[in-house]
Design a protein around this motif. Structure first.
Motif, PDB file in Angstrom:
ATOM      1  N   ARG A  87     -13.871  -3.748   8.086  1.00 25.95           N
ATOM      2  CA  ARG A  87     -13.456  -2.366   8.350  1.00 25.95           C
ATOM      3  C   ARG A  87     -11.929  -2.235   8.312  1.00 25.95           C
ATOM      4  O   ARG A  87     -11.396  -1.250   7.797  1.00 25.95           O
ATOM      5  CB  ARG A  87     -13.964  -1.911   9.724  1.00 25.95           C
ATOM      6  CG  ARG A  87     -15.454  -1.684   9.788  1.00 25.95           C
ATOM      7  CD  ARG A  87     -15.888  -1.313  11.198  1.00 25.95           C
ATOM      8  NE  ARG A  87     -17.333  -1.241  11.314  1.00 25.95           N
ATOM      9  CZ  ARG A  87     -18.061  -0.180  10.996  1.00 25.95           C
ATOM     10  NH1 ARG A  87     -17.452   0.907  10.550  1.00 25.95           N
ATOM     11  NH2 ARG A  87     -19.372  -0.191  11.119  1.00 25.95           N
ATOM     12  N   ALA A  88     -11.255  -3.242   8.854  1.00 23.76           N
ATOM     13  CA  ALA A  88      -9.795  -3.163   8.963  1.00 23.76           C
ATOM     14  C   ALA A  88      -9.074  -3.531   7.676  1.00 23.76           C
ATOM     15  O   ALA A  88      -8.052  -2.922   7.335  1.00 23.76           O
ATOM     16  CB  ALA A  88      -9.320  -4.060  10.106  1.00 23.76           C
ATOM     17  N   TYR A  89      -9.610  -4.541   6.961  1.00 19.92           N
ATOM     18  CA  TYR A  89      -8.854  -5.081   5.828  1.00 19.92           C
ATOM     19  C   TYR A  89      -9.647  -5.205   4.523  1.00 19.92           C
ATOM     20  O   TYR A  89      -9.056  -5.386   3.467  1.00 19.92           O
ATOM     21  CB  TYR A  89      -8.329  -6.484   6.159  1.00 19.92           C
ATOM     22  CG  TYR A  89      -7.712  -6.600   7.523  1.00 19.92           C
ATOM     23  CD1 TYR A  89      -6.467  -6.048   7.796  1.00 19.92           C
ATOM     24  CD2 TYR A  89      -8.372  -7.275   8.553  1.00 19.92           C
ATOM     25  CE1 TYR A  89      -5.892  -6.160   9.049  1.00 19.92           C
ATOM     26  CE2 TYR A  89      -7.801  -7.396   9.815  1.00 19.92           C
ATOM     27  CZ  TYR A  89      -6.564  -6.835  10.058  1.00 19.92           C
ATOM     28  OH  TYR A  89      -6.012  -6.951  11.302  1.00 19.92           O
TER      29      TYR A  89
ATOM     30  N   GLU B 255      -4.499   4.208   1.764  1.00 27.68           N
ATOM     31  CA  GLU B 255      -3.542   3.816   2.790  1.00 27.68           C
ATOM     32  C   GLU B 255      -2.399   4.817   2.864  1.00 27.68           C
ATOM     33  O   GLU B 255      -1.869   5.256   1.858  1.00 27.68           O
ATOM     34  CB  GLU B 255      -2.995   2.417   2.495  1.00 27.68           C
ATOM     35  CG  GLU B 255      -2.036   1.914   3.550  1.00 27.68           C
ATOM     36  CD  GLU B 255      -1.573   0.497   3.269  1.00 27.68           C
ATOM     37  OE1 GLU B 255      -1.065  -0.146   4.195  1.00 27.68           O
ATOM     38  OE2 GLU B 255      -1.721   0.049   2.110  1.00 27.68           O
ATOM     39  N   ARG B 256      -2.019   5.154   4.077  1.00 28.05           N
ATOM     40  CA  ARG B 256      -0.908   6.071   4.277  1.00 28.05           C
ATOM     41  C   ARG B 256       0.418   5.347   4.065  1.00 28.05           C
ATOM     42  O   ARG B 256       0.579   4.216   4.494  1.00 28.05           O
ATOM     43  CB  ARG B 256      -0.958   6.616   5.714  1.00 28.05           C
ATOM     44  CG  ARG B 256      -0.784   8.104   5.798  1.00 28.05           C
ATOM     45  CD  ARG B 256      -1.116   8.664   7.141  1.00 28.05           C
ATOM     46  NE  ARG B 256      -0.806   7.815   8.252  1.00 28.05           N
ATOM     47  CZ  ARG B 256       0.312   7.888   8.980  1.00 28.05           C
ATOM     48  NH1 ARG B 256       1.259   8.739   8.647  1.00 28.05           N
ATOM     49  NH2 ARG B 256       0.476   7.106  10.021  1.00 28.05           N
TER      50      ARG B 256
ATOM     51  N   GLU C 231       0.047   1.893   8.910  1.00 29.26           N
ATOM     52  CA  GLU C 231      -1.118   1.122   9.330  1.00 29.26           C
ATOM     53  C   GLU C 231      -0.853  -0.382   9.324  1.00 29.26           C
ATOM     54  O   GLU C 231      -1.456  -1.125  10.086  1.00 29.26           O
ATOM     55  CB  GLU C 231      -2.325   1.441   8.438  1.00 29.26           C
ATOM     56  CG  GLU C 231      -3.008   2.761   8.763  1.00 29.26           C
ATOM     57  CD  GLU C 231      -2.316   3.945   8.099  1.00 29.26           C
ATOM     58  OE1 GLU C 231      -1.445   3.714   7.228  1.00 29.26           O
ATOM     59  OE2 GLU C 231      -2.630   5.092   8.469  1.00 29.26           O
ATOM     60  N   ARG C 232       0.051  -0.824   8.454  1.00 29.33           N
ATOM     61  CA  ARG C 232       0.389  -2.251   8.392  1.00 29.33           C
ATOM     62  C   ARG C 232       1.489  -2.626   9.372  1.00 29.33           C
ATOM     63  O   ARG C 232       1.757  -3.801   9.585  1.00 29.33           O
ATOM     64  CB  ARG C 232       0.897  -2.620   6.991  1.00 29.33           C
ATOM     65  CG  ARG C 232      -0.074  -2.450   5.860  1.00 29.33           C
ATOM     66  CD  ARG C 232       0.547  -3.059   4.603  1.00 29.33           C
ATOM     67  NE  ARG C 232       0.034  -2.433   3.395  1.00 29.33           N
ATOM     68  CZ  ARG C 232       0.453  -2.728   2.174  1.00 29.33           C
ATOM     69  NH1 ARG C 232       1.405  -3.631   2.011  1.00 29.33           N
ATOM     70  NH2 ARG C 232      -0.054  -2.123   1.122  1.00 29.33           N
TER      71      ARG C 232
END
Length: 234
Positions: free
Chosen positions: A118-120, A129-130, A142-143
């Motif tokens: 879910r995360a990666y 991705e923002r 997010e990173r």
């Protein structure tokens, strides 16, 4: 190799989880300094955290809140507490999942894989991705990552929030009060020196990627991003 960090004061359980998870190709780190879990967390930079609730000094809820100030990595609580409210509190304090003791190791592995996906992994890739871009500078909220050219630096959650606010406001000024309210809205009173300290840290992060004087102090108003770096410092 994805890294799993275990925070469990029962060494037998911690060692058992460690040896089992390692069989599936993950790097596993067991926290031993229960007075300062965050020091270990920052050193390890795990992709996922397995966190007990009953811990020495501070409970798992506390440490999960501290993690959430700096990271969005998945947190799975593992606890002997079986009440519904314990599971609710785990989620409300920033956890992503909850496993009750005694547990079957295959269930633990299934939940670890699910959260990592879910995360990666494949699930995360379906969501764009923002990122915020300005004159060659790219922030990945997010990173918790800031890039300029080939240079990259990792950020804390608050550093990310500050830089995000500055980029969103550019070329306008980000007011001091606006920054204080966004970053510390859960506190009744915050010494303004706290914001000064965080701005100093943000400036150092820009310096790490080769940008000097990236943040301008606008006296009596707040802060503003400067884009003179487009001429090239790196």
């Amino acid at each position: 190799m994805e890294k799993i960090m275990i925070v469990e004061d029962d060494i037998k359980i911690a060692d058992y989880l460690c040896s089992y998870i390692e069989k599936y190709g993950y790097e596993v780190n067991i926290a031993t300094n229960f007075e300062n879990i965050m020091a270990t967390f920052r050193d390890v930079q795990p992709n996922l955290l397995l966190l007990d609730i009953n811990l020495p000094s501070y409970d798992g809820y506390y440490w999960c809140r501290q993690v959430r100030k700096e990271s969005i990595c998945p947190v799975i609580f593992i606890s002997a507490r079986t009440g519904e409210m314990d599971q609710v509190m785990a989620l409300e304090n920033g956890g992503d999942d909850f496993i009750m003791k005694p547990f079957h190791p295959d269930i633990v592995m299934a939940k670890i894989r699910s959260q990592l996906h879910r995360a990666y992994g494949e699930y995360a890739s379906k969501i764009e991705e923002r990122k915020l871009i300005l004159e060659g500078l790219t922030l990945y909220p997010e990173r918790l990552e800031l890039r300029f050219g080939n240079e990259v630096t990792q950020l804390t959650k608050k550093e990310t929030d500050v830089i995000e606010s500055l980029l969103e406001r550019y070329p306008r000024v980000a007011g001091r009060q606006d920054l204080l309210e966004k970053l510390w809205d859960d506190q009744v009173y915050v010494d303004e020196n706290t914001l000064n300290v965080n701005m100093t840290r943000v400036r150092k992060k820009f310096q790490e990627i080769g940008i000097e004087d990236a943040v301008e102090t606008v006296r009596g108003a707040g802060y503003r991003i400067r884009t003179t770096w487009k001429k090239g410092e790196v």
